[in-house]
Design an enzyme around this catalytic site. Structure first.
Site, PDB file in Angstrom:
ATOM      1  N   ASP A  16       2.034   5.408  11.259  1.00  0.00           N
ATOM      2  CA  ASP A  16       0.979   5.348  12.279  1.00  0.00           C
ATOM      3  C   ASP A  16       0.615   6.723  12.827  1.00  0.00           C
ATOM      4  OD1 ASP A  16       1.168   2.510  12.087  1.00  0.00           O
ATOM      5  OD2 ASP A  16       2.900   2.593  13.412  1.00  0.00           O
ATOM      6  N   LYS A  19      -2.993   8.721   9.663  1.00  0.00           N
ATOM      7  CA  LYS A  19      -3.310   9.158   8.290  1.00  0.00           C
ATOM      8  C   LYS A  19      -4.714   8.712   7.916  1.00  0.00           C
ATOM      9  CE  LYS A  19       0.317   7.086   6.492  1.00  0.00           C
ATOM     10  NZ  LYS A  19       1.133   6.736   7.661  1.00  0.00           N
ATOM     11  N   GLY A  43      -1.930  -0.340   7.500  1.00  0.00           N
ATOM     12  CA  GLY A  43      -3.214  -0.804   8.020  1.00  0.00           C
ATOM     13  C   GLY A  43      -3.966   0.346   8.627  1.00  0.00           C
ATOM     14  N   HIS A  44      -5.209   0.519   8.241  1.00  0.00           N
ATOM     15  CA  HIS A  44      -6.015   1.490   8.957  1.00  0.00           C
ATOM     16  C   HIS A  44      -7.397   0.919   9.231  1.00  0.00           C
ATOM     17  CE1 HIS A  44      -6.458   2.606   4.689  1.00  0.00           C
ATOM     18  NE2 HIS A  44      -7.720   2.725   5.011  1.00  0.00           N
ATOM     19  N   GLN A 228       2.969   4.172   5.094  1.00  0.00           N
ATOM     20  CA  GLN A 228       4.166   4.382   5.911  1.00  0.00           C
ATOM     21  C   GLN A 228       4.444   5.891   6.001  1.00  0.00           C
ATOM     22  OE1 GLN A 228       4.540   1.628   3.342  1.00  0.00           O
ATOM     23  NE2 GLN A 228       3.366   0.718   4.965  1.00  0.00           N
ATOM     24  N   THR A 243      11.262   1.035   5.392  1.00  0.00           N
ATOM     25  CA  THR A 243      10.546   0.065   4.570  1.00  0.00           C
ATOM     26  C   THR A 243      11.241   0.021   3.204  1.00  0.00           C
ATOM     27  OG1 THR A 243       8.368  -0.695   3.845  1.00  0.00           O
ATOM     28  CG2 THR A 243       8.795   1.701   3.707  1.00  0.00           C
TER      29      THR A 243
HETATM   30  P1  IMP Z   1       8.489  -3.677   6.304  1.00  0.00           P
HETATM   31  O1  IMP Z   1       7.847  -2.548   5.589  1.00  0.00           O
HETATM   32  O2  IMP Z   1       7.515  -4.741   6.744  1.00  0.00           O
HETATM   33  O3  IMP Z   1       9.649  -4.262   5.543  1.00  0.00           O
HETATM   34  O4  IMP Z   1       9.109  -3.110   7.666  1.00  0.00           O
HETATM   35  C1  IMP Z   1      10.223  -2.235   7.692  1.00  0.00           C
HETATM   36  C2  IMP Z   1      10.094  -1.217   8.812  1.00  0.00           C
HETATM   37  O5  IMP Z   1       9.029  -0.334   8.534  1.00  0.00           O
HETATM   38  C3  IMP Z   1       9.789  -1.827  10.182  1.00  0.00           C
HETATM   39  O6  IMP Z   1      10.408  -1.041  11.183  1.00  0.00           O
HETATM   40  C4  IMP Z   1       8.289  -1.695  10.284  1.00  0.00           C
HETATM   41  O7  IMP Z   1       7.850  -1.687  11.611  1.00  0.00           O
HETATM   42  C5  IMP Z   1       8.092  -0.359   9.608  1.00  0.00           C
HETATM   43  N1  IMP Z   1       6.737  -0.212   9.029  1.00  0.00           N
HETATM   44  C6  IMP Z   1       6.288  -0.746   7.874  1.00  0.00           C
HETATM   45  N2  IMP Z   1       5.008  -0.382   7.647  1.00  0.00           N
HETATM   46  C7  IMP Z   1       4.653   0.410   8.673  1.00  0.00           C
HETATM   47  C8  IMP Z   1       3.455   1.122   8.990  1.00  0.00           C
HETATM   48  O8  IMP Z   1       2.453   1.115   8.260  1.00  0.00           O
HETATM   49  N3  IMP Z   1       3.493   1.846  10.142  1.00  0.00           N
HETATM   50  C9  IMP Z   1       4.589   1.909  10.938  1.00  0.00           C
HETATM   51  N4  IMP Z   1       5.720   1.269  10.678  1.00  0.00           N
HETATM   52  C10 IMP Z   1       5.763   0.520   9.557  1.00  0.00           C
END
Ligand code: IMP
Length: 433
Positions: A16, A19, A43-44, A228, A243
């Site tokens: 976040d 980007k 997500g953007h 990410q 992630t």
């Molecule tokens: P997952 O990718 O849904 O498995 O989440 C694993 C961790 O990565 C969690 O702490 C999420 O909040 C974080 N996370 C995953 N994608 C994003 C993103 O695009 N921005 C910020 N945090 C993310």
């Protein structure tokens, strides 16, 4: 094959970083925009004809008529969500043809059972949950490593889809029903639903990786959009609070099948402060009114899940680590305006661990949980940076803040965002130059 005109945009913190905004600036000049990792956990927000849309799979380049968009092998893709993105953009007049969007047959499909497994696992973990986005990312990548994933190139052929479901569903259903105590899936229903998605997406599947490699060889302007960020990298981040994909620049080589020598400039994106969603270590987190102030001023609520983000001061150890891992050559500092009005701004330049000062991030989660930040305090600036169009227009204290980062990091800051609008960006170097 020189010079290389491709640029990779990599998040330096916990995601976040803004980007999307940096990517937008580059996408305007790009011939090709490429996603190489992650899925719809990213997500953007983009604005099409005055209306806001959140893109989860599609690169921002999708809005630029001359930019081809690639979803690479390293991604996990939710076909239903991808179709919703395509439909939404199409209804607003964006033409998405098979030459515009190409999906790698080697990318992996996020199926409904991945999502149910993700949410069931988080619920069962109670207070030990990771705080995932609940999008099925972990279970989908787990299937890839276990060699039980459904690859996009198979998904779009009904026979292959059916036989995959028959192979994997007994185990998935056993886990869902008997271990997590949640509803299993009917293979027939799943097949019917997935076939409809596959039918609509089949024509987008193509030789994605060859196209990227050839574009780099022809010295096209290729933009690699990282999803990410560094500290969420499955190997190098704050595991297990990460992630399930690699997020550093090296992931481009794996996720696209591109030789390491083909990677050009790597731009690291960092907020002027730090945020994180989900659980896990965050040494510079502010749990007081200053944290609330950053959250409100920066509108720090997730674009994918709407969750409030944890907020804190800028951490240079994290940025040094990101630079080292990805070979970051320049920085984009976003949301400088969010620091408007702070009398004093802290920047973390070291950690204290067991009474000793350390200058590098630790590897072990137990150490991450014990480190305390050491700060350098910098004077804030009066008024706002929002109307500044050039670096020299910034208040003296804001320039000091940015110069301090450059001096410590030993790389230039080439882009600064001073507000949420696309035009509120100070560019110190033209894209792809
Ligand atoms: P997952 O990718 O849904 O498995 O989440 C694993 C961790 O990565 C969690 O702490 C999420 O909040 C974080 N996370 C995953 N994608 C994003 C993103 O695009 N921005 C910020 N945090 C993310």
């Amino acid at each position: 094959m020189s010079p290389k005109r491709n640029v990779a945009i990599i998040g330096c913190q916990w995601g976040d970083e803004g980007k999307g905004m940096v990517v937008d600036v580059y996408a305007a000049k790009a011939d090709m925009a490429v996603r190489f990792n992650g899925g719809n956990n990213a997500g953007h927000t983009v604005v099409v004809k005055g209306e806001k849309t959140v893109l989860h799979h599609l690169p921002s380049g999708i809005l630029r008529p001359k930019c081809r968009c690639i979803l690479g092998a390293g991604m996990v893709i939710n076909p239903q969500v991808l179709l919703e993105e395509i439909d939404k953009l199409t209804s607003r007049g964006v033409r998405i043809t098979e030459s515009k969007l190409v999906i790698s047959p080697k990318s992996n499909v996020i199926m409904p059972y991945h999502i149910r497994l993700d949410t069931a696992r988080e619920a069962a973990a109670g207070s030990a949950k990771l705080g995932t986005t609940g999008r099925g990312i972990g279970p989908a990548y787990q299937d890839r490593s276990a060699r039980t994933s459904l690859r996009f190139g198979d998904f779009v052929y009904p026979d292959a889809l059916r036989s995959h479901l028959e192979n994997v569903m007994p185990e998935k259903n056993f886990m869902l029903k008997n271990y997590y105590g949640v509803e299993p899936f009917s293979i027939d229903e799943l097949f019917k639903q997935a076939s409809r998605w596959a039918y609509r997406l089949k024509s987008f599947v193509g030789p994605a990786e060859d196209m990227v490699r050839e574009a780099v060889e022809k010295n096209k302007r290729v933009l690699f959009e990282g999803a990410q960020a560094t500290m969420l990298d499955v190997d190098h981040g704050t595991a297990p609070f990460v992630t399930s994909s690699n997020t550093i620049a090296g992931a481009i080589c794996i996720g696209i099948g591109l030789p390491p020598s083909y990677i050009g400039d790597v731009i690291g994106v960092a907020k002027a402060y730090t945020t994180r969603v989900g659980a896990g270590p965050f040494p510079t987190e502010l749990k007081d009114e200053k944290g609330d102030r950053l959250r409100n001023a920066g509108n720090e609520f997730g674009s994918t899940t709407g969750r409030p983000r944890r907020c804190g001061w800028l951490d240079l150890l994290v940025l040094h680590y990101a630079k080292a891992l990805s070979g970051i050559g320049s920085l984009a500092i976003t949301k400088l305006d969010v620091l408007d009005g702070f009398e004093s701004i802290n920047i973390c330049t070291g950690y204290r661990l067991k009474g000793k000062m350390i200058k590098k991030v630790p590897a072990r989660i137990s150490e991450w949980q014990q480190v305390a930040p050491i700060y350098k305090a910098i004077s804030g600036w009066p008024g706002t940076v929002r109307n500044c169009k050039r670096f020299q227009d910034l208040p003296r204290e804001a320039k000091n803040f940015l110069h301090f980062i450059e001096d410590e990091m030993k790389i230039p800051i080439t882009l600064i965002s001073v507000g949420p609008g696309r035009e509120e960006t100070i560019l110190r170097r033209k894209p792809f130059e």
